[in-house]
Design a protein around this motif. Structure first.
Motif, PDB file in Angstrom:
ATOM      1  N   PRO A 145       0.784  -1.188   0.071  1.00  0.00           N
ATOM      2  CA  PRO A 145       0.021  -0.117  -0.088  1.00  0.00           C
ATOM      3  C   PRO A 145       0.757   1.274  -0.023  1.00  0.00           C
ATOM      4  N   ALA A 146       1.871   1.353   0.736  1.00  0.00           N
ATOM      5  CA  ALA A 146       2.936   2.380   0.849  1.00  0.00           C
ATOM      6  C   ALA A 146       3.341   2.701  -0.481  1.00  0.00           C
ATOM      7  N   LEU A 147       3.711   1.773  -1.205  1.00  0.00           N
ATOM      8  CA  LEU A 147       4.274   2.230  -2.726  1.00  0.00           C
ATOM      9  C   LEU A 147       3.436   2.244  -3.629  1.00  0.00           C
ATOM     10  N   ALA A 148       2.059   1.547  -3.352  1.00  0.00           N
ATOM     11  CA  ALA A 148       0.836   2.029  -4.573  1.00  0.00           C
ATOM     12  C   ALA A 148       0.541   3.369  -4.228  1.00  0.00           C
ATOM     13  N   ALA A 149       0.899   4.157  -3.064  1.00  0.00           N
ATOM     14  CA  ALA A 149       0.329   5.569  -2.845  1.00  0.00           C
ATOM     15  C   ALA A 149       1.174   6.099  -3.728  1.00  0.00           C
ATOM     16  N   LEU A 150       2.380   5.936  -4.155  1.00  0.00           N
ATOM     17  CA  LEU A 150       3.373   6.735  -4.878  1.00  0.00           C
ATOM     18  C   LEU A 150       2.777   7.074  -6.357  1.00  0.00           C
ATOM     19  N   THR A 151       1.835   6.267  -6.602  1.00  0.00           N
ATOM     20  CA  THR A 151       1.428   6.252  -7.986  1.00  0.00           C
ATOM     21  C   THR A 151       1.122   7.771  -8.520  1.00  0.00           C
ATOM     22  N   GLY A 152       1.654   8.113  -9.823  1.00  0.00           N
ATOM     23  CA  GLY A 152       1.252   9.567 -10.223  1.00  0.00           C
ATOM     24  C   GLY A 152       2.418   9.875 -10.939  1.00  0.00           C
ATOM     25  N   ASP A 153       2.314  11.161 -11.176  1.00  0.00           N
ATOM     26  CA  ASP A 153       3.198  11.799 -12.350  1.00  0.00           C
ATOM     27  C   ASP A 153       4.188  12.732 -11.592  1.00  0.00           C
ATOM     28  N   TYR A 154       5.573  12.596 -12.127  1.00  0.00           N
ATOM     29  CA  TYR A 154       6.639  13.233 -11.537  1.00  0.00           C
ATOM     30  C   TYR A 154       7.356  14.197 -12.339  1.00  0.00           C
ATOM     31  N   VAL A 155       7.963  15.079 -12.062  1.00  0.00           N
ATOM     32  CA  VAL A 155       8.968  15.993 -12.789  1.00  0.00           C
ATOM     33  C   VAL A 155      10.399  15.706 -12.028  1.00  0.00           C
ATOM     34  N   ILE A 156      11.194  15.508 -12.746  1.00  0.00           N
ATOM     35  CA  ILE A 156      12.625  15.285 -12.644  1.00  0.00           C
ATOM     36  C   ILE A 156      13.175  16.655 -12.011  1.00  0.00           C
ATOM     37  N   ASP A 157      13.575  16.646 -10.623  1.00  0.00           N
ATOM     38  CA  ASP A 157      14.381  17.709  -9.956  1.00  0.00           C
ATOM     39  C   ASP A 157      15.790  17.826 -10.455  1.00  0.00           C
ATOM     40  N   ALA A 158      16.064  18.670 -11.548  1.00  0.00           N
ATOM     41  CA  ALA A 158      17.560  18.533 -12.080  1.00  0.00           C
ATOM     42  C   ALA A 158      18.507  19.112 -11.102  1.00  0.00           C
ATOM     43  N   ALA A 159      17.842  20.190 -10.368  1.00  0.00           N
ATOM     44  CA  ALA A 159      18.892  20.668  -9.117  1.00  0.00           C
ATOM     45  C   ALA A 159      19.451  19.696  -8.238  1.00  0.00           C
TER      46      ALA A 159
ATOM     47  N   VAL B 163      37.945   9.001 -17.522  1.00  0.00           N
ATOM     48  CA  VAL B 163      37.354  10.381 -17.738  1.00  0.00           C
ATOM     49  C   VAL B 163      35.660  10.324 -17.370  1.00  0.00           C
ATOM     50  N   ARG B 164      35.470  11.238 -16.339  1.00  0.00           N
ATOM     51  CA  ARG B 164      34.201  11.380 -16.008  1.00  0.00           C
ATOM     52  C   ARG B 164      33.692  12.740 -16.528  1.00  0.00           C
ATOM     53  N   GLY B 165      32.341  12.629 -16.882  1.00  0.00           N
ATOM     54  CA  GLY B 165      31.652  13.901 -17.335  1.00  0.00           C
ATOM     55  C   GLY B 165      30.234  13.883 -16.755  1.00  0.00           C
ATOM     56  N   SER B 166      29.483  15.098 -17.007  1.00  0.00           N
ATOM     57  CA  SER B 166      28.204  15.064 -16.682  1.00  0.00           C
ATOM     58  C   SER B 166      27.527  16.093 -17.356  1.00  0.00           C
ATOM     59  N   PHE B 167      26.097  16.073 -17.495  1.00  0.00           N
ATOM     60  CA  PHE B 167      25.314  17.079 -18.247  1.00  0.00           C
ATOM     61  C   PHE B 167      24.588  17.810 -17.257  1.00  0.00           C
ATOM     62  N   ALA B 168      24.792  19.160 -17.215  1.00  0.00           N
ATOM     63  CA  ALA B 168      24.181  20.157 -16.034  1.00  0.00           C
ATOM     64  C   ALA B 168      22.798  20.250 -16.299  1.00  0.00           C
ATOM     65  N   GLU B 169      22.482  20.428 -17.407  1.00  0.00           N
ATOM     66  CA  GLU B 169      21.014  20.759 -17.893  1.00  0.00           C
ATOM     67  C   GLU B 169      20.311  19.488 -18.553  1.00  0.00           C
ATOM     68  N   HIS B 170      19.475  19.230 -17.831  1.00  0.00           N
ATOM     69  CA  HIS B 170      18.400  18.177 -18.381  1.00  0.00           C
ATOM     70  C   HIS B 170      16.997  18.205 -17.603  1.00  0.00           C
ATOM     71  N   GLU B 171      16.093  17.704 -18.144  1.00  0.00           N
ATOM     72  CA  GLU B 171      14.713  17.878 -17.856  1.00  0.00           C
ATOM     73  C   GLU B 171      13.803  16.393 -18.135  1.00  0.00           C
TER      74      GLU B 171
END
Length: 207
Positions: free
Chosen positions: A27-41, A57-65
């Motif tokens: 039930p706890a995880l069923a309650a998580l059902t829904g739409d989410y937006v990734i928090d890029a920060a 060599v490691r890198g990253s992408f600072a801007e994503h959504e």
């Protein structure tokens, strides 16, 4: 804590019925059902690639959504969509970043976005999941499977409901047309074809 917990029920042996296993929705995880937006920060999308055959060599992408739809009662109905802005790439070395953005690699002026759209999601067991979809780089679209761990959910100090996932995948960059390389005097090449992608995602529930 997985999206499902397993419970066994044993039928009446006097009737000769076999034992039956059923799945109970948490039930706890069923309650998580829904739409989410990734928090890029508070999320990161990165990569690791072998350089000169001896180090990473490691890198990253600072801007994503991106957006997620989670179905806690039926994980197979969950979906994900992510857009990554290629010009935001950073490896900590300006000249190397400029090379990555040029025509030898991403050609970011013509192809500024890397995108992922999921086509399938399934639970591997416990908190482990695999999301399969289509990764597009430089107008080349190929399948990609990302192994993820559900790291939990919480309400932050602003009242936002958050979920977290960590994951990784390996690709051959040549499959997406990123083929530049240089031969080393002692043998081997400057940049490995294999690239490890990493994902550390925090997403906020909407509505």
């Amino acid at each position: 804590m997985g999206l499902f917990t397993r419970r066994s029920q044993t039928a009446d042996h006097h009737n000769g019925a076999a034992a039956v296993a059923t799945l109970d929705v948490d039930p706890a995880l069923a309650a998580l059902t829904g739409d989410y937006v990734i928090d890029a920060a508070h999320s990161s999308i990165g990569f690791t690639v072998r350089h000169a055959m001896v180090t990473n060599v490691r890198g990253s992408f600072a801007e994503h959504e991106g957006t997620l739809h989670l179905d806690g009662a039926d994980p197979a109905r969950s979906t994900a969509a992510i857009d990554v802005k290629i010009p935001s790439v950073s490896t900590g070395i300006a000249d190397r970043d400029a090379h990555l953005l040029g025509s030898d690699f991403f050609d970011a002026e013509l192809f500024p976005l890397m995108t992922f759209r999921s086509t399938e999601a399934r639970q591997l067991g416990g908190d482990a999941y695999r999301i399969t979809g289509e990764l597009t780089i430089k107008d080349v679209t190929r399948p990609l499977a990302i192994d993820l761990e559900f790291t939990g959910s919480a309400k932050d100090v602003y009242g936002n409901e958050r979920v977290g996932f960590e994951g990784s995948a390996e690709i051959l960059r040549s499959d997406w047309g990123l083929t530049w390389n240089a031969a080393l005097e002692a043998g081997g090449v400057m940049v490995s074809d294999k690239v490890k992608l990493t994902f550390d995602i925090s997403a906020i529930k909407q509505g």
